[in-house]
Design an enzyme around this catalytic site. Structure first.
Site, PDB file in Angstrom:
ATOM      1  N   GLU A   1       0.884  -1.289  -0.004  1.00 36.06           N
ATOM      2  CA  GLU A   1      -0.022  -0.077  -0.097  1.00 36.06           C
ATOM      3  C   GLU A   1       0.716   1.321  -0.137  1.00 36.06           C
ATOM      4  OE1 GLU A   1      -3.017   0.122  -0.660  1.00 36.06           O
ATOM      5  OE2 GLU A   1      -3.689  -1.926  -0.470  1.00 36.06           O
TER       6      GLU A   1
ATOM      7  N   TYR B   1      -6.469   6.415   4.009  1.00 42.43           N
ATOM      8  CA  TYR B   1      -6.643   5.525   3.103  1.00 42.43           C
ATOM      9  C   TYR B   1      -5.975   4.109   3.257  1.00 42.43           C
ATOM     10  CZ  TYR B   1      -4.936   2.609  -0.883  1.00 42.43           C
ATOM     11  OH  TYR B   1      -4.924   1.606  -1.549  1.00 42.43           O
TER      12      TYR B   1
ATOM     13  N   ASP C   1      -9.378   6.214  -2.542  1.00 43.81           N
ATOM     14  CA  ASP C   1      -8.244   7.029  -3.188  1.00 43.81           C
ATOM     15  C   ASP C   1      -8.610   7.599  -4.664  1.00 43.81           C
ATOM     16  OD1 ASP C   1      -8.946   4.775  -4.906  1.00 43.81           O
ATOM     17  OD2 ASP C   1      -7.009   3.934  -5.234  1.00 43.81           O
TER      18      ASP C   1
ATOM     19  N   CYS D   1     -12.666   2.278 -15.925  1.00 39.70           N
ATOM     20  CA  CYS D   1     -13.220   3.742 -15.526  1.00 39.70           C
ATOM     21  C   CYS D   1     -11.938   4.513 -15.460  1.00 39.70           C
ATOM     22  CB  CYS D   1     -13.959   3.787 -14.302  1.00 39.70           C
ATOM     23  SG  CYS D   1     -15.010   5.287 -14.111  1.00 39.70           S
TER      24      CYS D   1
END
Length: 345
Positions: A43, A126, A144, A198
């Site tokens: 992450e 996040y 995010d 997307c």
DNA sequence: AACGCGGGGCT
DNA sequence: AGCCCAGCGTT
């Protein structure tokens, strides 16, 4: 802890997303583990960093530092070295500090509580939500850039994503559609949809599993979302260096902890004027960063006498390295390129 | 709330 | 040439 805020209509969207994810989700290395340490590292590495760009760094990092203990015992120099080329170097320093926090505050075991995860250096809302949901079943959206983009399009929501309130605004929307007990999968599904379908530009709306639910798509206004008002404007920065060479040896020093390239190595910024007769030439490098337009000027000095070279290093407190060694140092990109030109032309 | 912080890929 | 990317810490 927020729970059960689902709305039946929106929940249906989340279920569709999970179904799409189970078939089309990316096959990524860190999806094969539930080790919170590895999820945490990945992450951090992939903050503001594309998967393709950081994948090799992730493997090298995990290979060298397979667990919290190994990381905590390593020098910050070596951690930085493994971060070389990734950018945002404070992430590396924060990871190292956080490993010490885990050793001292949590007995060397990665914490399971959201607030404890959030207390780690370099871990924000996040990352805490991502690790908590993926590893420990937490029910929080990991909001995010992908969430901003996907959700703003689905709801044709023109909330400005460059404002402070964007995180909580889109968290609330995400909670409406997040199936209970599936937050970890949901969060990763949103990332994959945002990255594969997307996309910021030229999204594949025709094959999007959510296009029937996407208000922006129905209105043919996908390109209008997300709305972002604040633009980053790079500032000019000029750096002067002295590349002091003796054979295949040269001088370096460490950058301080302020400004760019935190704690990376660099050439001396200046040397005593009495050595100026040894100046051979000068090179100017233009380099663009996200926040800076750099002009780097490097004056090239060649010192013939070994004794004089060593004196110079002594006076300035510089390190002497050779080119082979230098490949193992963490140099900023422009300086690394300069070295290649000097030694490999 | 605004700002600083990298490097790379894409249009 | 501009925009964006699995954001966070500092002021």
């Amino acid at each position: 802890m927020k729970t059960n805020k689902q709305n039946p209509d929106f929940l249906c969207i989340g279920v569709k997303l999970l179904k799409w994810f189970s078939v089309h989700g990316r096959d990524l290395p860190f999806r094969k583990t539930d080790d919170p340490y590895k999820i945490w590292i990945c992450e951090i590495i992939f903050q503001q960093t594309r998967i393709q760009q950081g994948l090799n760094h992730y493997h090298r990092f995990i290979n060298r530092f397979p667990d919290v203990q190994t990381l905590a015992e390593a020098s910050s120099d070596e951690v930085l070295l493994h971060w070389k080329g990734l950018g945002y170097y404070s992430r590396a320093l924060n990871i190292h500090k956080a490993s010490h926090q885990i050793m001292e505050n949590f007995g060397g075991v990665f914490p399971q509580e959201y607030d404890d995860i959030l207390s780690l250096k370099g871990v924000g809302k996040y990352t805490a939500a991502a690790v908590h949901s993926i590893c420990f079943g937490g029910h929080l959206p990991a909001v995010d850039g992908n969430f901003y983009r996907v959700l703003s399009r689905i709801f044709a929501d023109d909330y400005d994503i460059s404002t402070t309130g964007a995180f909580s605004h889109f968290s609330s929307l995400a909670l409406l559609m997040m199936p209970l007990g599936k937050a970890g999968e949901f969060n990763q599904a949103m990332m994959d949809l945002g990255s594969e379908i997307c996309r910021p530009r030229n999204p594949y709306c025709e094959i999007c599993p959510l296009n029937a639910d996407c208000t922006a798509f129905q209105l043919k206004k996908v390109h209008e979302f997300p709305k972002k008002l604040k633009k980053i404007k790079p500032t000019e920065l000029q750096l002067q260096y002295a590349f002091v060479q003796h054979g295949d040896h040269f001088l370096i020093r460490r950058r301080n902890e302020s400004s760019i390239w935190k704690k990376l190595y660099e050439f001396p910024t200046e040397i005593d004027e009495k050595y100026k007769t040894y100046e051979l030439d000068s090179t100017e490098i233009k380099h663009k960063l996200t926040h800076r337009n750099l002009t780097v000027i490097i004056r090239h000095f060649i010192i013939k006498s070994q004794e004089e070279f060593e004196n110079l290093a002594e006076e300035g407190g510089f390190h002497i390295v050779d080119y082979e060694q230098s490949a193992a140092k963490s140099f900023p990109k422009p300086l690394e390129n300069y070295l290649k030109i000097r030694f490999e032309k």
